[in-house]
Motif scaffolding. Sequence first.
Motif, PDB file in Angstrom:
ATOM      1  N   GLY A  45      52.931 -48.865 -52.435  1.00 48.30           N
ATOM      2  CA  GLY A  45      53.228 -48.784 -51.002  1.00 48.30           C
ATOM      3  C   GLY A  45      53.308 -47.364 -50.482  1.00 48.30           C
ATOM      4  O   GLY A  45      53.621 -47.130 -49.314  1.00 48.30           O
ATOM      5  N   ILE A  46      52.983 -46.387 -51.348  1.00 51.88           N
ATOM      6  CA  ILE A  46      53.159 -44.983 -50.955  1.00 51.88           C
ATOM      7  C   ILE A  46      51.816 -44.366 -50.594  1.00 51.88           C
ATOM      8  O   ILE A  46      50.845 -44.510 -51.331  1.00 51.88           O
ATOM      9  N   SER A  91      71.096 -43.018 -50.344  1.00 53.45           N
ATOM     10  CA  SER A  91      70.308 -44.147 -49.822  1.00 53.45           C
ATOM     11  C   SER A  91      68.861 -44.065 -50.288  1.00 53.45           C
ATOM     12  O   SER A  91      68.139 -45.052 -50.277  1.00 53.45           O
ATOM     13  N   MET A 118      53.449 -34.596 -47.982  1.00 54.57           N
ATOM     14  CA  MET A 118      54.107 -33.950 -46.824  1.00 54.57           C
ATOM     15  C   MET A 118      55.616 -34.014 -46.991  1.00 54.57           C
ATOM     16  O   MET A 118      56.331 -33.031 -46.790  1.00 54.57           O
ATOM     17  N   PHE A 119      56.116 -35.182 -47.362  1.00 56.93           N
ATOM     18  CA  PHE A 119      57.558 -35.385 -47.549  1.00 56.93           C
ATOM     19  C   PHE A 119      58.092 -34.419 -48.601  1.00 56.93           C
ATOM     20  O   PHE A 119      59.094 -33.723 -48.375  1.00 56.93           O
ATOM     21  N   ILE A 138      64.535 -24.268 -49.450  1.00 61.86           N
ATOM     22  CA  ILE A 138      64.424 -22.827 -49.180  1.00 61.86           C
ATOM     23  C   ILE A 138      65.294 -22.476 -47.963  1.00 61.86           C
ATOM     24  O   ILE A 138      66.074 -21.524 -47.991  1.00 61.86           O
ATOM     25  N   TYR A 139      65.177 -23.282 -46.922  1.00 59.51           N
ATOM     26  CA  TYR A 139      65.930 -23.038 -45.689  1.00 59.51           C
ATOM     27  C   TYR A 139      67.431 -23.113 -45.967  1.00 59.51           C
ATOM     28  O   TYR A 139      68.189 -22.238 -45.533  1.00 59.51           O
ATOM     29  N   MET A 191      51.257 -38.756 -47.120  1.00 64.64           N
ATOM     30  CA  MET A 191      52.593 -38.749 -46.530  1.00 64.64           C
ATOM     31  C   MET A 191      53.631 -38.267 -47.544  1.00 64.64           C
ATOM     32  O   MET A 191      54.540 -37.519 -47.234  1.00 64.64           O
ATOM     33  N   THR A 237      72.362 -39.723 -47.105  1.00 65.53           N
ATOM     34  CA  THR A 237      70.887 -39.789 -47.061  1.00 65.53           C
ATOM     35  C   THR A 237      70.305 -39.645 -48.470  1.00 65.53           C
ATOM     36  O   THR A 237      69.286 -40.266 -48.778  1.00 65.53           O
ATOM     37  N   LEU A 280      60.778 -27.103 -48.465  1.00 67.31           N
ATOM     38  CA  LEU A 280      61.102 -26.121 -47.420  1.00 67.31           C
ATOM     39  C   LEU A 280      62.555 -26.243 -46.969  1.00 67.31           C
ATOM     40  O   LEU A 280      63.219 -25.252 -46.662  1.00 67.31           O
ATOM     41  N   TRP A 281      63.083 -27.472 -46.967  1.00 64.83           N
ATOM     42  CA  TRP A 281      64.506 -27.649 -46.629  1.00 64.83           C
ATOM     43  C   TRP A 281      65.381 -26.926 -47.664  1.00 64.83           C
ATOM     44  O   TRP A 281      66.393 -26.325 -47.334  1.00 64.83           O
ATOM     45  N   GLY A 334      58.048 -30.931 -47.362  1.00 62.05           N
ATOM     46  CA  GLY A 334      59.140 -30.762 -46.398  1.00 62.05           C
ATOM     47  C   GLY A 334      60.477 -30.580 -47.101  1.00 62.05           C
ATOM     48  O   GLY A 334      61.267 -29.692 -46.756  1.00 62.05           O
ATOM     49  N   LEU A 335      60.724 -31.364 -48.144  1.00 64.91           N
ATOM     50  CA  LEU A 335      61.968 -31.242 -48.907  1.00 64.91           C
ATOM     51  C   LEU A 335      62.076 -29.853 -49.530  1.00 64.91           C
ATOM     52  O   LEU A 335      63.133 -29.222 -49.523  1.00 64.91           O
ATOM     53  N   PRO A 373      68.075 -45.463 -54.993  1.00 62.18           N
ATOM     54  CA  PRO A 373      67.716 -46.748 -55.614  1.00 62.18           C
ATOM     55  C   PRO A 373      66.214 -47.037 -55.583  1.00 62.18           C
ATOM     56  O   PRO A 373      65.604 -47.376 -56.586  1.00 62.18           O
ATOM     57  N   GLN A 374      65.606 -46.841 -54.394  1.00 63.27           N
ATOM     58  CA  GLN A 374      64.157 -47.113 -54.292  1.00 63.27           C
ATOM     59  C   GLN A 374      63.381 -46.120 -55.164  1.00 63.27           C
ATOM     60  O   GLN A 374      62.401 -46.488 -55.802  1.00 63.27           O
TER      61      GLN A 374
END
Lengths: 89, 89
Positions: free
Chosen positions: A35-36, A19, A43-44, A53-54, A40, A16, A50-51, A47-48, A22-23
Motif C-alpha cells: 500500500g506504499i 501512533s 518524500m516522507f 536537522i531542523y 511518497m 505522533t 530534514l525535521w 522530510g523526516l 504499530p503500522q
Amino acid sequence: MEHPFHYFGYIAAILTTLSFLPQAIKKIKEKNTEGISLIMYTMFTAGLFLWVIYGFYIQDIAILVGNIITLLFAVIILSVKLKNVKTEG
Amino acid sequence: MEHPFHYFGYIAAILTTLSFLPQAIKKIKEKNTEGISLIMYTMFTAGLFLWVIYGFYIQDIAILVGNIITLLFAVIILSVKLKNVKTEG
C-alpha cells in the motif's frame, strides 16, 4: 523550570511517534509494503530527515527525538519497499 | 534575512505534509478507513493538534502550517472512520 508549553511539544512528539509505530512494525515484520508509494515514502523519509536537522539546529528536543525515532522506522520500511520493488521487477 | 536553517523546517513541513496528502485524499474519497486503527488515528490527530499549539507557542511557521494542514485532513479521516465504525456496529 522549563516553560510548560514545551510539554505540548513532548506530548505531541510522543503521540505522533507512537501512533506511527504499530503500522510501521507490522509492515517491517510482514515485509508488506504494497500500500506504499515509493515516491511518497521517499518524500516522507526525506522530510523526516530534514525535521531532524531542523530540530537539531533550533535545539528542540521534541522535534529532534520524535523525528529521529520515526525516521529510523521509515528508513527500514523504505529499504523493504526498495527490495520489494526490485524483486517485483 | 532569516537564518537559512529555517528553510530546512519549511522544506521538511512541505515534504511530510505533501507525502501524507495523496493517501489522505484517497481515504476521504473512497470513505475507506479499513486499514486504520481508531485508537492510533485518534492519537495521531491529538498529536497533530498539540504540534499546532506548540508551533503557535514557539512561533514556528514550519511546525504551525505543516501540522495545521495535516490536522485538517486527519480530522476529516477520523470523522469518516467514526461514521464507518458506527455503521459497522
